[in-house]
Design a protein around this motif. Structure first.
Motif, short mmCIF file in Angstrom:
data_model
loop_
_atom_site.label_atom_id
_atom_site.label_comp_id
_atom_site.label_asym_id
_atom_site.label_seq_id
_atom_site.Cartn_x
_atom_site.Cartn_y
_atom_site.Cartn_z
N ALA A 52 17.05 -37.66 -23.57
CA ALA A 52 15.82 -37.36 -24.31
C ALA A 52 14.67 -37.05 -23.36
O ALA A 52 13.87 -36.12 -23.60
N ASP A 53 14.57 -37.82 -22.26
CA ASP A 53 13.51 -37.59 -21.28
C ASP A 53 13.66 -36.22 -20.62
O ASP A 53 12.67 -35.47 -20.43
N LEU A 54 14.89 -35.85 -20.26
CA LEU A 54 15.12 -34.55 -19.64
C LEU A 54 14.80 -33.41 -20.58
O LEU A 54 14.21 -32.39 -20.20
N ASN A 55 15.17 -33.55 -21.85
CA ASN A 55 14.86 -32.51 -22.83
C ASN A 55 13.35 -32.35 -23.02
O ASN A 55 12.84 -31.22 -23.19
N ASP A 56 12.63 -33.48 -22.97
CA ASP A 56 11.17 -33.38 -23.07
C ASP A 56 10.57 -32.59 -21.90
O ASP A 56 9.67 -31.74 -22.09
N LEU A 57 11.09 -32.86 -20.70
CA LEU A 57 10.59 -32.13 -19.53
C LEU A 57 10.92 -30.65 -19.62
O LEU A 57 10.11 -29.78 -19.24
N ARG A 58 12.08 -30.33 -20.11
CA ARG A 58 12.43 -28.91 -20.28
C ARG A 58 11.48 -28.24 -21.27
O ARG A 58 11.02 -27.10 -21.06
N ASP A 59 11.20 -28.95 -22.35
CA ASP A 59 10.30 -28.36 -23.35
C ASP A 59 8.89 -28.15 -22.78
O ASP A 59 8.23 -27.12 -23.05
N GLU A 60 8.45 -29.12 -21.98
CA GLU A 60 7.12 -28.97 -21.39
C GLU A 60 7.11 -27.81 -20.39
O GLU A 60 6.10 -27.07 -20.29
N PHE A 61 8.18 -27.63 -19.64
CA PHE A 61 8.22 -26.50 -18.71
C PHE A 61 8.22 -25.19 -19.47
O PHE A 61 7.55 -24.21 -19.06
N ALA A 62 8.93 -25.15 -20.58
CA ALA A 62 8.98 -23.90 -21.35
C ALA A 62 7.64 -23.59 -22.00
O ALA A 62 7.26 -22.41 -22.14
#
Length: 474
Positions: A51-61
């Motif tokens: 979940a944490d990694l997916n949040d960071l990906r979303d923020e980068f996008a």
């Protein structure tokens, strides 16, 4: 010595077995808790990392590299980092933000997951520097790399706590199991030793001693009661054997002496054939009487041992008595007596027909021999809650205080000494009655008369209803 003997007891071995079973149960329970807890914690940690990694990906996008840098720096702050491990690197794996000083070298790969030692700076946990982290890495557009993970020191501490709890619980279980087993063993050994001491006293000659019986009515009390009944039966049988031996020595001395005299007369009467024949005939009669006596003793022994118990079937008591009456009617008529038979209902009992025939024959034979001449002998069979066979005569009878005595072997009252017999007839009837679960009752036929007579009653237990139905159908 007492401790060694105690450790060899069955009770102590049972206590050890119980303690072992309880310990195994505790071990299996804690292994299940350890496994389920570890799996649950691993699953929750990996779900949090994903979940944490997916949040960071979303923020980068959505926010670009600057937004991602701000998010990683924020999450890596010492005041909120917690168990999280973060690292953002450029395409050359040079650190840009996070709480790791460098990209892990030679991590252990398990599919997409990697495990690696951590070199954290702001975890606030003294064990973190020596811990292992589990993480998930991802490559972002532009060649940037992000690593998200969590260190496993808390899980290791939890597993260590479970193992310590297992150890102490196991030790407590063993101690409590052994302590409880020892207490129970002590009580059991005390009860068993009491029985052993009583048995030793009996073997040393105190035949009247009995096993102690408590008030709890448990297995040991029931065992003691059964042993006491067995001892009483053995004492009765031994007393009977002793009485038989004494009676045989006393009552058989006379017929053996007469037999010897007849044979001596026959030997000395060589010149008188008629006298010799008479002496031999009388000797044969004495031998027949001796054989009949020993035959009666064997019959009593068979009845008391239950030798024919396996041959028991449903027996028509009226039919048995009818056959005996037909057999003895001519003998009764020779003595001027009459045999009257009364049948009331269809009486049946579980038994051996041949033995019942012999018992009824003995009762009628006694009535014919000892009843008043010219009087009738009443024989009755009645059905009811307890099927009965009654044989009543009108002779002198038996005094009430002698009725229990006459059921013993070789017992003959003074009034019957002149009548041929061995004193075993009623003994045989009593033994057959006992084998069939019946009772033999002796009462007066006419209580208020100078010659009260004697009524012998065989009272049988009633057959179960299903057996009655089967015998009726047959």
């Amino acid at each position: 010595m007492r401790i060694t003997r105690f450790l060899r007891t069955t009770a102590f071995r049972l206590a050890l077995i119980y303690a072992g079973i309880f310990s195994l149960s505790v071990i299996l329970l804690f292994l299940f808790i350890f496994w389920t807890t570890s799996v649950l914690v691993d699953r929750q940690r990996q779900q949090a990392i994903v979940a944490d990694l997916n949040d960071l990906r979303d923020e980068f996008a959505s926010l670009g590299l600057a937004g991602l840098l701000d998010s990683v720096i924020d999450r890596s702050r010492p005041d909120r980092v917690g168990k999280g491990v973060y690292l953002l690197t450029n395409p050359d794996f040079a650190p840009m933000a996070g709480n790791l000083s460098a990209w892990p070298k030679a991590p252990i790969q398990q599919g997409l997951w990697m495990r690696f030692p951590i070199e954290a700076r702001r975890f606030g946990d003294p064990e973190a520097e020596r811990s292992v982290a589990e993480g998930l890495a991802a490559q972002l557009p532009g060649g940037y790399h992000v690593l998200v993970g969590q260190y496993t020191a808390p899980q290791r501490r939890m597993q260590s706590a479970i193992i310590q709890a297992l150890f102490w619980s196991l030790a407590a279980t063993v101690c409590l199991g052994l302590a409880g087993g020892l207490l129970l063993s002590r009580n059991m050994i005390r009860r068993i030793e009491a029985i052993n001491r009583s048995a030793e006293r009996i073997m040393q000659g105190e035949v009247m001693h009995r096993m102690p019986v408590g008030q709890s009515n448990d297995e040991f009390d029931r065992l003691a009661e059964n042993l006491n009944r067995m001892l009483e039966e053995i004492e009765r049988l031994v007393g009977g054997i002793r009485a038989v031996t004494d009676n045989i020595a006393h009552d058989l001395r006379s017929p053996l002496t007469r037999l010897k005299s007849r044979l001596e007369i026959a030997l000395n009467a060589a010149d008188d054939p008629s006298e010799r024949s008479a002496a031999i005939e009388q000797a044969i009669q004495e031998a027949d009487q001796l054989l009949a006596t020993f035959g009666a003793l064997l019959s009593i022994a068979d009845a008391e041992a239950g030798a024919r118990r396996a041959d028991m079937t449903s027996v028509d008591l009226g039919g048995v008595v009818q056959d005996v009456v037909e057999l003895y009617r001519p003998l009764a008529e020779e003595r001027g007596a009459s045999l009257d038979l009364n049948l009331h209902g269809h009486a049946t009992a579980q038994g051996n027909r041949q033995l019942l025939f012999q018992a009824v024959a003995n009762l009628i034979d006694n009535a014919v021999k000892y009843g008043a001449q010219g009087q009738r002998i009443a024989v009755a069979v009645a059905d009811g809650p307890s099927p009965t066979i009654a044989v009543a005569d009108f002779g002198l009878g038996i005094p009430a205080e002698e009725r229990g005595h006459v059921l013993e072997r070789f017992v003959r009252l003074d009034t019957s000494r002149t009548t041929p017999g061995s004193g075993l007839g009623l003994s045989l009837v009593a033994a057959i009655a006992h084998q069939h679960g019946a009772t033999l009752e002796l009462t007066d036929t006419r209580p208020d008369d100078r010659s009260p007579g004697l009524t012998a009653i065989l009272r049988f237990p009633r057959e179960p209803e299903e057996r009655l139905a089967l015998s009726s159908a047959a």
